[in-house]
Design an enzyme around this catalytic site. Structure first.
Site, PDB file in Angstrom:
ATOM      1  N   CYS A 118     -13.273 -11.913 -36.951  1.00 54.13           N
ATOM      2  CA  CYS A 118     -12.189 -11.218 -36.252  1.00 54.13           C
ATOM      3  C   CYS A 118     -12.252  -9.710 -36.444  1.00 54.13           C
ATOM      4  CB  CYS A 118     -10.838 -11.759 -36.718  1.00 54.13           C
ATOM      5  SG  CYS A 118     -10.566 -13.486 -36.232  1.00 54.13           S
ATOM      6  N   HIS A 262      -5.442  -6.552 -36.460  1.00 55.48           N
ATOM      7  CA  HIS A 262      -5.810  -7.872 -35.948  1.00 55.48           C
ATOM      8  C   HIS A 262      -4.588  -8.776 -35.929  1.00 55.48           C
ATOM      9  CE1 HIS A 262      -7.568 -11.717 -35.318  1.00 55.48           C
ATOM     10  NE2 HIS A 262      -7.466 -12.093 -36.583  1.00 55.48           N
ATOM     11  N   ASN A 292      -3.503 -15.499 -31.692  1.00 51.81           N
ATOM     12  CA  ASN A 292      -4.641 -14.852 -32.341  1.00 51.81           C
ATOM     13  C   ASN A 292      -5.857 -15.016 -31.436  1.00 51.81           C
ATOM     14  OD1 ASN A 292      -6.920 -14.282 -33.884  1.00 51.81           O
ATOM     15  ND2 ASN A 292      -6.165 -15.275 -35.734  1.00 51.81           N
TER      16      ASN A 292
END
Length: 345
Positions: A118, A262, A292
């Site tokens: 990520c 993030h 996400n």
């Protein structure tokens, strides 16, 4: 897009942003069905109310849509190189970036994939900025795209509640190191001791070689993580990384007008904001409606915030991410007067 910059003053400047999310919206109610836990529980634990899920589209498809938007926003039709950050590649081989470049009309420019969990977009920014600062390239299109729903066990509704699909892109151009939009100092790091904390164990050389002669566990093809451990480490890791990048830029944490982190979990975002001592409203978030989106979360967030006017010229902004690897990264910039083309499906 080339610019003449004196030696030693060359920087990588944000020139345009783009994002694309699939049109299909999956609500918590749809996801939970008749289970005893539902929308209220997911919102309280994760902060997600709905997410976008690709239906027939793959990672390169989303990347092309976002990349086209970024090129349009930058007022150009091509870039000197294309970088694709993803952890959900369409194929193990070949890389997806050459196909993205070809479909965008960039021809035979250098193009390659980057996999750093990520944190892929932050690592991609670091690599793309170095390509420009070195003088080898005058512009780079960086796209972060993930169809992570393809790697979530369909029987694991809780994991499905966390993730969504999407793609975000940025065009970087050569410019002066001190102009608005120029990427500041980076902080990048990794800790392979925690490699097993977030993983998709199946499909690679390790599983094929060590599992020779035996049927591979079908569950190994899906993502798994140790959520409680990662949550604590992500807060501490991003806080430390943002602090380093901010100080290297010559700023204090109190100088930050916005942080784009993030979008892993609303609890993580809240914990990070508290650790950094941010004033209310300075931690950007869209996790409630998108979940996400893995490597794509930061660029999608940036494009949407720029298009909505939340990010305004002159704001001091920090970008940060933490993910599988373990790997993390942060950088800073003074927000420029830049266009963003967003496609909400």
């Amino acid at each position: 897009m080339a610019a003449h910059v004196p030696d030693g003053r060359r920087g990588a400047v944000v020139a345009g942003l783009g994002s694309y999310v699939p049109p299909r919206v999956v609500t918590n109610a749809e996801l939970c069905g008749n289970r005893p836990v539902g929308d209220e529980w997911i919102r309280a634990r994760i902060g997600v109310g709905s997410r976008r899920v690709a239906d027939g589209e793959a990672t390169v498809d989303l990347a092309v849509r976002a990349g086209r938007g970024a090129l349009e926003a930058a007022g150009t039709s091509r870039a000197d190189a294309v970088v694709l950050a993803t952890i959900s590649p369409d194929r193990l081989l070949p890389a997806g970036a050459p196909e993205v470049a070809a479909r965008l009309g960039c021809g035979t420019v250098p193009a390659f994939d980057l996999a750093s969990g990520c944190s892929g977009f932050l690592y991609g920014l670091g690599v793309a900025a170095s390509m420009i600062v070195s003088g080898a390239f005058d512009s780079v299109l960086l796209v972060a795209s993930d169809v992570f729903s393809a790697f979530v066990d369909p029987d694991d509704w809780l994991m499905a509640a966390i993730f969504g699909d999407g793609a975000g892109a940025v065009v970087l151009r050569a410019g002066a190191v001190d102009e608005p939009g120029a990427l500041g100092p980076f902080d990048l790091g990794s800790d392979g001791v925690g490699a097993d904390l977030l993983e998709i164990p199946g499909g690679g050389a390790r599983a094929r070689k060590r599992g020779a002669g035996a049927a591979e566990d079908p569950v190994s093809a899906y993502f798994r993580m140790d959520g409680p451990v990662v949550r604590k480490q992500a807060i501490v890791g991003m806080c430390d990384s943002v602090t380093k990048a901010t100080h290297r830029a010559g700023w204090a944490l109190g100088d930050l007008d916005a942080v784009a982190a993030h979008q892993a979990n609303q609890r993580i975002l809240d914990g990070l904001a508290a650790e950094l001592g941010l004033r209310p409203g300075r931690m950007l978030s869209h996790i409630e409606g998108y979940g996400n989106t893995a490597a794509a979360s930061v660029p999608v967030l940036l494009a949407q915030a720029a298009a909505a006017g939340t990010l305004r010229p002159g704001m001091r902004v920090a970008l940060t991410a933490y993910g599988a690897g373990l790997a993390w990264g942060s950088t800073t910039l003074v927000w420029p007067g830049v266009r963003a083309v967003t496609d909400d499906g």
